[in-house]
Design a protein around this motif. Sequence first.
Motif, PDB file in Angstrom:
ATOM      1  N   ARG A  37       0.789  -1.178   0.062  1.00  0.00           N
ATOM      2  CA  ARG A  37       0.089   0.009  -0.081  1.00  0.00           C
ATOM      3  C   ARG A  37       0.921   1.276   0.042  1.00  0.00           C
ATOM      4  O   ARG A  37       1.852   1.295   0.954  1.00  0.00           O
ATOM      5  N   LEU A  38       0.516   2.194  -0.920  1.00  0.00           N
ATOM      6  CA  LEU A  38       1.263   3.331  -0.958  1.00  0.00           C
ATOM      7  C   LEU A  38       0.527   4.536  -0.689  1.00  0.00           C
ATOM      8  O   LEU A  38      -0.758   4.534  -1.211  1.00  0.00           O
ATOM      9  N   VAL A  39       1.001   5.804  -0.309  1.00  0.00           N
ATOM     10  CA  VAL A  39       0.467   6.922  -0.199  1.00  0.00           C
ATOM     11  C   VAL A  39       1.433   7.780  -0.851  1.00  0.00           C
ATOM     12  O   VAL A  39       2.415   7.840  -0.325  1.00  0.00           O
ATOM     13  N   VAL A  40       1.134   8.526  -1.932  1.00  0.00           N
ATOM     14  CA  VAL A  40       2.145   9.460  -2.643  1.00  0.00           C
ATOM     15  C   VAL A  40       1.569  10.701  -2.806  1.00  0.00           C
ATOM     16  O   VAL A  40       0.512  11.166  -3.030  1.00  0.00           O
ATOM     17  N   GLN A  41       2.703  11.784  -2.444  1.00  0.00           N
ATOM     18  CA  GLN A  41       2.128  13.069  -2.342  1.00  0.00           C
ATOM     19  C   GLN A  41       3.299  14.022  -3.026  1.00  0.00           C
ATOM     20  O   GLN A  41       4.581  13.535  -2.690  1.00  0.00           O
ATOM     21  N   ARG A  42       3.231  15.045  -3.485  1.00  0.00           N
ATOM     22  CA  ARG A  42       4.145  16.135  -3.953  1.00  0.00           C
ATOM     23  C   ARG A  42       4.686  16.748  -2.896  1.00  0.00           C
ATOM     24  O   ARG A  42       3.792  17.242  -2.017  1.00  0.00           O
ATOM     25  N   VAL A  68       4.828   3.937   2.675  1.00  0.00           N
ATOM     26  CA  VAL A  68       4.726   2.480   2.405  1.00  0.00           C
ATOM     27  C   VAL A  68       4.570   1.477   3.315  1.00  0.00           C
ATOM     28  O   VAL A  68       4.876   1.754   4.268  1.00  0.00           O
ATOM     29  N   SER A  69       3.397   0.468   3.180  1.00  0.00           N
ATOM     30  CA  SER A  69       3.161  -0.559   4.195  1.00  0.00           C
ATOM     31  C   SER A  69       2.932  -1.899   3.516  1.00  0.00           C
ATOM     32  O   SER A  69       2.682  -2.028   2.275  1.00  0.00           O
ATOM     33  N   PHE A  70       2.895  -2.916   4.285  1.00  0.00           N
ATOM     34  CA  PHE A  70       2.868  -4.170   3.649  1.00  0.00           C
ATOM     35  C   PHE A  70       1.888  -4.850   4.375  1.00  0.00           C
ATOM     36  O   PHE A  70       1.477  -4.841   5.576  1.00  0.00           O
ATOM     37  N   SER A  71       1.135  -5.905   3.835  1.00  0.00           N
ATOM     38  CA  SER A  71       0.133  -6.827   4.520  1.00  0.00           C
ATOM     39  C   SER A  71       0.232  -7.970   4.020  1.00  0.00           C
ATOM     40  O   SER A  71       0.312  -8.155   2.936  1.00  0.00           O
ATOM     41  N   LYS A 126       7.177   1.002  -9.995  1.00  0.00           N
ATOM     42  CA  LYS A 126       7.153   1.493 -11.244  1.00  0.00           C
ATOM     43  C   LYS A 126       6.182   2.513 -11.277  1.00  0.00           C
ATOM     44  O   LYS A 126       6.326   3.599 -11.931  1.00  0.00           O
ATOM     45  N   ALA A 127       5.155   2.672 -10.099  1.00  0.00           N
ATOM     46  CA  ALA A 127       3.942   3.683 -10.236  1.00  0.00           C
ATOM     47  C   ALA A 127       4.859   4.862  -9.546  1.00  0.00           C
ATOM     48  O   ALA A 127       4.414   6.067 -10.184  1.00  0.00           O
ATOM     49  N   VAL A 128       5.536   4.829  -8.747  1.00  0.00           N
ATOM     50  CA  VAL A 128       6.195   5.874  -8.059  1.00  0.00           C
ATOM     51  C   VAL A 128       7.102   6.705  -9.036  1.00  0.00           C
ATOM     52  O   VAL A 128       7.205   7.966  -9.229  1.00  0.00           O
ATOM     53  N   VAL A 129       7.999   6.036  -9.856  1.00  0.00           N
ATOM     54  CA  VAL A 129       8.952   6.730 -10.818  1.00  0.00           C
ATOM     55  C   VAL A 129       8.172   7.193 -11.979  1.00  0.00           C
ATOM     56  O   VAL A 129       8.498   8.125 -12.654  1.00  0.00           O
ATOM     57  N   SER A 130       7.191   6.252 -12.638  1.00  0.00           N
ATOM     58  CA  SER A 130       6.700   6.634 -13.973  1.00  0.00           C
ATOM     59  C   SER A 130       5.144   7.335 -13.907  1.00  0.00           C
ATOM     60  O   SER A 130       4.906   7.710 -15.017  1.00  0.00           O
ATOM     61  N   ALA A 131       4.355   7.547 -12.862  1.00  0.00           N
ATOM     62  CA  ALA A 131       3.151   7.968 -12.890  1.00  0.00           C
ATOM     63  C   ALA A 131       3.238   9.532 -12.713  1.00  0.00           C
ATOM     64  O   ALA A 131       4.249  10.195 -12.185  1.00  0.00           O
ATOM     65  N   PRO A 132       2.423  10.083 -13.400  1.00  0.00           N
ATOM     66  CA  PRO A 132       2.391  11.616 -13.206  1.00  0.00           C
ATOM     67  C   PRO A 132       1.940  12.270 -12.063  1.00  0.00           C
ATOM     68  O   PRO A 132       0.624  12.742 -11.974  1.00  0.00           O
ATOM     69  N   PHE A 133       2.683  12.352 -11.179  1.00  0.00           N
ATOM     70  CA  PHE A 133       2.637  13.000  -9.751  1.00  0.00           C
ATOM     71  C   PHE A 133       2.956  14.569  -9.558  1.00  0.00           C
ATOM     72  O   PHE A 133       2.341  15.330  -8.776  1.00  0.00           O
ATOM     73  N   LEU A 134       4.002  14.716 -10.223  1.00  0.00           N
ATOM     74  CA  LEU A 134       4.471  15.991  -9.913  1.00  0.00           C
ATOM     75  C   LEU A 134       4.243  17.150 -10.728  1.00  0.00           C
ATOM     76  O   LEU A 134       4.121  16.954 -11.995  1.00  0.00           O
ATOM     77  N   PHE A 180      -2.726   3.919  -3.312  1.00  0.00           N
ATOM     78  CA  PHE A 180      -2.879   2.766  -4.347  1.00  0.00           C
ATOM     79  C   PHE A 180      -2.374   1.315  -3.409  1.00  0.00           C
ATOM     80  O   PHE A 180      -1.801   1.480  -2.287  1.00  0.00           O
ATOM     81  N   ASN A 181      -3.018   0.290  -3.948  1.00  0.00           N
ATOM     82  CA  ASN A 181      -2.774  -0.975  -3.402  1.00  0.00           C
ATOM     83  C   ASN A 181      -2.231  -1.824  -4.654  1.00  0.00           C
ATOM     84  O   ASN A 181      -2.884  -1.845  -5.616  1.00  0.00           O
ATOM     85  N   PHE A 182      -1.153  -2.717  -4.091  1.00  0.00           N
ATOM     86  CA  PHE A 182      -0.680  -3.681  -5.111  1.00  0.00           C
ATOM     87  C   PHE A 182      -0.636  -4.962  -4.630  1.00  0.00           C
ATOM     88  O   PHE A 182      -0.057  -5.219  -3.540  1.00  0.00           O
TER      89      PHE A 182
END
Length: 336
Positions: A20-25, A50-53, A71-79, A333-335
């Motif tokens: 599980r991720l929480v991403v913020q700029r 980041v956390s794991f279950s 991949k999401a952290v590096v390639s998704a349009p957050f910034l 996000f959840n992966f």
Amino acid sequence: RSRIGMASTAKASRVRASVRLVVQRCVSAELLLDNKSHWESIPRGLVVYVSFSPQEGSGISTQDALSKAAKAVVSAPFLTLGVWGDGKKPQSIASIATSPKQSTSMTTTETTNGVTISPLSSSEPEGGKQIKNMFSLGIMIVPQAALYCKLRGSKELRYHNQMGKAEAENLYKRFIDEVVVQLEIDLGLTKNKAKKKNIVSKEPPVPPQEIFKQGNWQGQFKDYDEKGFPTAMANGDEISKRLLKKITRVFESQKKKWEKNRSRTPFTQENKISQQPPPLDKTKKEPAGICKGREAHRGGSKMIGRVKVVFGTFGNRQGLRLDSELGPFSHVFNFG
């Protein structure tokens, strides 16, 4: 044969992990690495919690979940660059760090731990190449087990669905490694994805203290000692000599696998970080924010091209200072 007898002869099933991720700029951020005074900072970029279950049943593997999250952290349009209301669309860390067309007017000179980080000019060489209008960015990775929790009633928080501490620590180090390698690929620092072959990509073994609490062993035992070894059956009966002999072999075997896995470093050979911190040189003062030669879970930083990756110390309180003038633009996000 009894259920216990059949289960004891079967191989314990592997519990996969979800991420599980929480991403913020942010415009800048600082993270406390030692619970005292060692702050590590990033310039404009992303803060990633980041956390794991543990998850049972069908689904993507733990390795796939880690790779997709990185991949999401590096390639998704957050910034977002520029100023609020200028109409500019969000972009990914990778696209900004590699595009020669990005304008440096989005930021003034930023300062990190007393070290000035200015945008590279069009005439400044890096690695023998001319790079135009590129500037430093940052990714800060913060372990946050509490992302997996439930509210019971209106006053009680329950955290029973979190990954065990030892296993979560291992997954945290693997996630950092995945982010580093994905950055190197997307920034063109490696020609192809062959570098991923050097990653410890196999599923890590189950910690010995958890082996009898999951899979086909789950529900068979009631009490355990401080090492996680069973001391009584689920119905309160004493463990038979025959079963005791068997679970002792399983426990010792799992202990060897776990210790062997922990002795490996999760980083690629080129980015290897030593297993023990170097001896302190009391005659030499290191500048604040430098954390070289330490394990990933002890916290530190790494430059990947023009992107500074900071990772928090696993198990610490994660003291955080954050400036997000354009708003956090938070995503969850959840992966897996």
